[in-house]
Design a protein around this motif. Structure first.
Motif, PDB file in Angstrom:
ATOM      1  N   GLN A  60       0.822  -1.223   0.000  1.00  0.00           N
ATOM      2  CA  GLN A  60       0.000   0.000   0.000  1.00  0.00           C
ATOM      3  C   GLN A  60       0.852   1.268   0.000  1.00  0.00           C
ATOM      4  O   GLN A  60       0.319   2.382  -0.010  1.00  0.00           O
ATOM      5  CB  GLN A  60      -0.912   0.014   1.225  1.00  0.00           C
ATOM      6  CG  GLN A  60      -1.967  -1.079   1.233  1.00  0.00           C
ATOM      7  CD  GLN A  60      -2.723  -1.135   2.554  1.00  0.00           C
ATOM      8  OE1 GLN A  60      -2.994  -0.111   3.183  1.00  0.00           O
ATOM      9  NE2 GLN A  60      -3.060  -2.333   2.997  1.00  0.00           N
ATOM     10  N   GLY A  61       2.166   1.110   0.027  1.00  0.00           N
ATOM     11  CA  GLY A  61       3.048   2.265  -0.001  1.00  0.00           C
ATOM     12  C   GLY A  61       3.211   2.960   1.325  1.00  0.00           C
ATOM     13  O   GLY A  61       3.645   4.127   1.365  1.00  0.00           O
ATOM     14  N   LEU A  62       2.890   2.283   2.433  1.00  0.00           N
ATOM     15  CA  LEU A  62       3.019   2.911   3.744  1.00  0.00           C
ATOM     16  C   LEU A  62       4.478   2.959   4.176  1.00  0.00           C
ATOM     17  O   LEU A  62       5.316   2.156   3.738  1.00  0.00           O
ATOM     18  CB  LEU A  62       2.176   2.153   4.777  1.00  0.00           C
ATOM     19  CG  LEU A  62       0.676   2.060   4.465  1.00  0.00           C
ATOM     20  CD1 LEU A  62      -0.053   1.362   5.607  1.00  0.00           C
ATOM     21  CD2 LEU A  62       0.083   3.445   4.217  1.00  0.00           C
ATOM     22  N   ASN A  63       4.769   3.901   5.057  1.00  0.00           N
ATOM     23  CA  ASN A  63       6.148   4.155   5.486  1.00  0.00           C
ATOM     24  C   ASN A  63       6.519   3.217   6.643  1.00  0.00           C
ATOM     25  O   ASN A  63       6.696   3.643   7.788  1.00  0.00           O
ATOM     26  CB  ASN A  63       6.284   5.624   5.901  1.00  0.00           C
ATOM     27  CG  ASN A  63       7.727   6.078   5.939  1.00  0.00           C
ATOM     28  OD1 ASN A  63       8.642   5.311   5.665  1.00  0.00           O
ATOM     29  ND2 ASN A  63       7.933   7.340   6.285  1.00  0.00           N
ATOM     30  N   VAL A  64       6.610   1.941   6.326  1.00  0.00           N
ATOM     31  CA  VAL A  64       6.842   0.900   7.321  1.00  0.00           C
ATOM     32  C   VAL A  64       8.067   0.085   6.927  1.00  0.00           C
ATOM     33  O   VAL A  64       8.184  -0.359   5.782  1.00  0.00           O
ATOM     34  CB  VAL A  64       5.617  -0.035   7.442  1.00  0.00           C
ATOM     35  CG1 VAL A  64       5.902  -1.173   8.428  1.00  0.00           C
ATOM     36  CG2 VAL A  64       4.392   0.749   7.870  1.00  0.00           C
ATOM     37  N   THR A  65       8.985  -0.094   7.885  1.00  0.00           N
ATOM     38  CA  THR A  65      10.116  -0.998   7.698  1.00  0.00           C
ATOM     39  C   THR A  65      10.155  -1.960   8.885  1.00  0.00           C
ATOM     40  O   THR A  65       9.418  -1.786   9.862  1.00  0.00           O
ATOM     41  CB  THR A  65      11.454  -0.233   7.607  1.00  0.00           C
ATOM     42  OG1 THR A  65      11.630   0.573   8.794  1.00  0.00           O
ATOM     43  CG2 THR A  65      11.494   0.672   6.388  1.00  0.00           C
ATOM     44  N   CYS A  66      11.000  -2.972   8.787  1.00  0.00           N
ATOM     45  CA  CYS A  66      11.032  -3.949   9.876  1.00  0.00           C
ATOM     46  C   CYS A  66      12.355  -4.698   9.892  1.00  0.00           C
ATOM     47  O   CYS A  66      13.164  -4.600   8.970  1.00  0.00           O
ATOM     48  CB  CYS A  66       9.877  -4.937   9.753  1.00  0.00           C
ATOM     49  SG  CYS A  66       9.989  -6.024   8.326  1.00  0.00           S
ATOM     50  N   GLU A  67      12.528  -5.457  10.953  1.00  0.00           N
ATOM     51  CA  GLU A  67      13.757  -6.239  11.152  1.00  0.00           C
ATOM     52  C   GLU A  67      13.414  -7.632  11.647  1.00  0.00           C
ATOM     53  O   GLU A  67      12.337  -7.872  12.203  1.00  0.00           O
ATOM     54  CB  GLU A  67      14.649  -5.561  12.189  1.00  0.00           C
ATOM     55  CG  GLU A  67      14.073  -5.630  13.593  1.00  0.00           C
ATOM     56  CD  GLU A  67      14.792  -4.777  14.619  1.00  0.00           C
ATOM     57  OE1 GLU A  67      14.948  -5.260  15.755  1.00  0.00           O
ATOM     58  OE2 GLU A  67      15.172  -3.630  14.305  1.00  0.00           O
ATOM     59  N   ALA A  68      14.343  -8.546  11.446  1.00  0.00           N
ATOM     60  CA  ALA A  68      14.280  -9.867  12.066  1.00  0.00           C
ATOM     61  C   ALA A  68      15.607 -10.121  12.768  1.00  0.00           C
ATOM     62  O   ALA A  68      16.661  -9.658  12.322  1.00  0.00           O
ATOM     63  CB  ALA A  68      14.025 -10.952  11.024  1.00  0.00           C
ATOM     64  N   ALA A  69      15.538 -10.854  13.865  1.00  0.00           N
ATOM     65  CA  ALA A  69      16.738 -11.225  14.617  1.00  0.00           C
ATOM     66  C   ALA A  69      17.189 -12.622  14.202  1.00  0.00           C
ATOM     67  O   ALA A  69      16.355 -13.474  13.868  1.00  0.00           O
ATOM     68  CB  ALA A  69      16.454 -11.190  16.117  1.00  0.00           C
ATOM     69  N   PRO A  70      18.502 -12.887  14.222  1.00  0.00           N
ATOM     70  CA  PRO A  70      18.985 -14.215  13.821  1.00  0.00           C
ATOM     71  C   PRO A  70      18.345 -15.371  14.568  1.00  0.00           C
ATOM     72  O   PRO A  70      18.096 -16.426  13.976  1.00  0.00           O
ATOM     73  CB  PRO A  70      20.490 -14.128  14.097  1.00  0.00           C
ATOM     74  CG  PRO A  70      20.817 -12.691  13.899  1.00  0.00           C
ATOM     75  CD  PRO A  70      19.621 -11.948  14.456  1.00  0.00           C
TER      76      PRO A  70
END
Length: 423
Positions: A247-257
């Motif tokens: 949707q083009g939202l300003n969202v980022t994310c991470e994952a941990a090992p």
């Protein structure tokens, strides 16, 4: 002394090639073949090794000030450098909480004094991390904070989170969300499911994470502000974030090992070194996290390095604190994804260096390119070794991998053109 790295395979997020690197005055001065050495250069033969931009870990806990018996900025810097990491973002759950410019400045100056890595403290969203009143984000931003989070605790009030997003956006910063509905998580200590039933340990449903991610995505939509979702651990969370990005939202994310390496099955033996928040999830969740790393839904890998004193972990499972150390296992666990064919080595760099630099606005690093600062990690991808107390540089030992054989190691970590770690 200036450096010349010879004969290595230079890896960027978008390229890999066999070439040399010339480092002068703390910056990358040249990237080309057959650079000639002279008496003023220290030459390092990198044949058979990868040369990467210094790794950037956007989620660590250095416990300093206030809990230095677990870890401090010096020992955290040592562990980071030994793990090929040149930049870290320590979270705010210190004592006192990093909710003001004096604590932010203290952390930055202590790291600068030691000189092994850069740190950009993550200021707290709310005063004393109580979830009620916004902290002085503007002052912390001026002191050097780039992001804000109450990590370890969620911001339960949607109104407070909305205002935090608006405030952070207005000063050129962003919010890192610890997404957890604690009323639903309750007193849970592991993932709710088969293993919690077998062990009798109280479970935390995946929905405790997913409900808050849904809220935070909607708040990002409402405000237009950038929200970064920390330690994504479930398939449902990935699906929500993928739709938000579509949707083009300003969202980022991470994952941990640990969330793409281990499953809840590890908890059948009640080992507290596998106790973390969010908890280890199912095999299906792990497969989904790996797929999301491959297709770019998950933007970065961050360790969530969470050191604890051995005595704190050597207790009944319910009473043990959450967390695992991870600075020195980031390389081998991520290289395992490369060896499994899930990502390639360029994606390794994208997830651990390039995208962290983009998300945090640190455009002076994250690539091996002329005029960038000379933050560089030389890795031997084939090196096998025993990860033991002699190699571990953290004060803490709460890793289930301690005593295990690993593959892939940082041979040299170079910060601002200076060798800060050599294996």
């Amino acid at each position: 002394m200036d450096l010349l790295l010879k004969n290595g395979k230079v890896i960027n997020y978008d390229s890999e090639k066999d070439t040399d690197i010339l480092i002068k005055n703390g910056k990358i001065s040249g990237v080309s073949s057959n650079i000639k050495a002279d008496d003023n250069l220290k030459e390092i033969d990198c044949k058979g090794n990868y040369i990467l931009p210094g790794l950037i870990d956007m989620h660590v806990h250095f416990r300093d000030p206030g809990f230095e018996y677990k870890e401090d900025i010096f020992s955290g810097s040592d562990a980071a450098a030994a793990g090929g990491i040149t930049t870290c973002f320590p979270m705010a759950n210190t004592k006192p909480v990093n909710d003001n410019e004096s604590v932010t400045s203290y952390m930055i100056e202590k790291a600068r004094e030691y000189g092994k890595i850069d740190i950009f403290p993550v200021g707290s969203i709310t005063k004393k991390m109580n979830g009620e009143e916004l902290a002085e984000m503007g002052e912390m931003k001026k002191a050097g904070a780039l992001a804000f989070s109450d990590d370890g605790l969620p911001v339960l009030s949607s109104e407070v989170m909305r205002r935090a997003l608006e405030y952070a956006s207005g000063i050129g910063a962003f919010i890192i969300s610890h997404s957890e509905d604690i009323s639903l998580a309750g007193s849970g200590v592991i993932n709710e499911g088969k293993v919690s039933t077998i062990t009798g340990l109280k479970g935390i449903p995946a929905e405790a994470e997913e409900i808050m991610i849904s809220r935070d995505i909607l708040l990002s939509k409402l405000t237009g502000a950038h929200i970064h979702i920390a330690h994504v651990s479930t398939k449902g969370s990935v699906d929500l974030i993928r739709r938000a990005k579509d949707q083009g939202l300003n969202v980022t994310c991470e994952a941990a090992p640990h969330h793409f390496t281990f499953t809840e099955e590890e908890l059948l033996n009640y080992d507290t070194n596998y106790k973390m928040n969010p908890p280890l999830r199912t095999k299906e969740d792990v497969i989904c996290i790996k797929e999301a790393l491959k297709d770019g839904t998950i933007d970065i890998i961050a360790t969530d390095h969470a050191p604890h004193h051995p005595d704190e972990k050597f207790v009944e499972f319910d009473n043990a604190p959450n967390g695992v150390i991870g600075l020195q296992t980031l390389i081998p666990l991520t290289l395992k994804l490369v060896n499994e064919g899930i990502i390639d080595i360029k994606q390794f760099v994208k997830l651990t260096s390039y995208m962290p630099s983009v998300i945090s606005g640190l455009d002076d690093r994250g690539e091996i390119k002329e005029d960038k600062i000379a933050d560089i990690t030389v890795i031997d991808p084939e090196k096998t070794y025993l990860y033991d107390k002699n190699i571990n540089k953290s004060k803490a030992e709460n890793s289930p991998l301690l005593g295990s054989g690993l593959q892939g190691m940082a041979l040299y970590t170079i910060k601002n053109g200076r060798i800060v770690y050599e294996s």
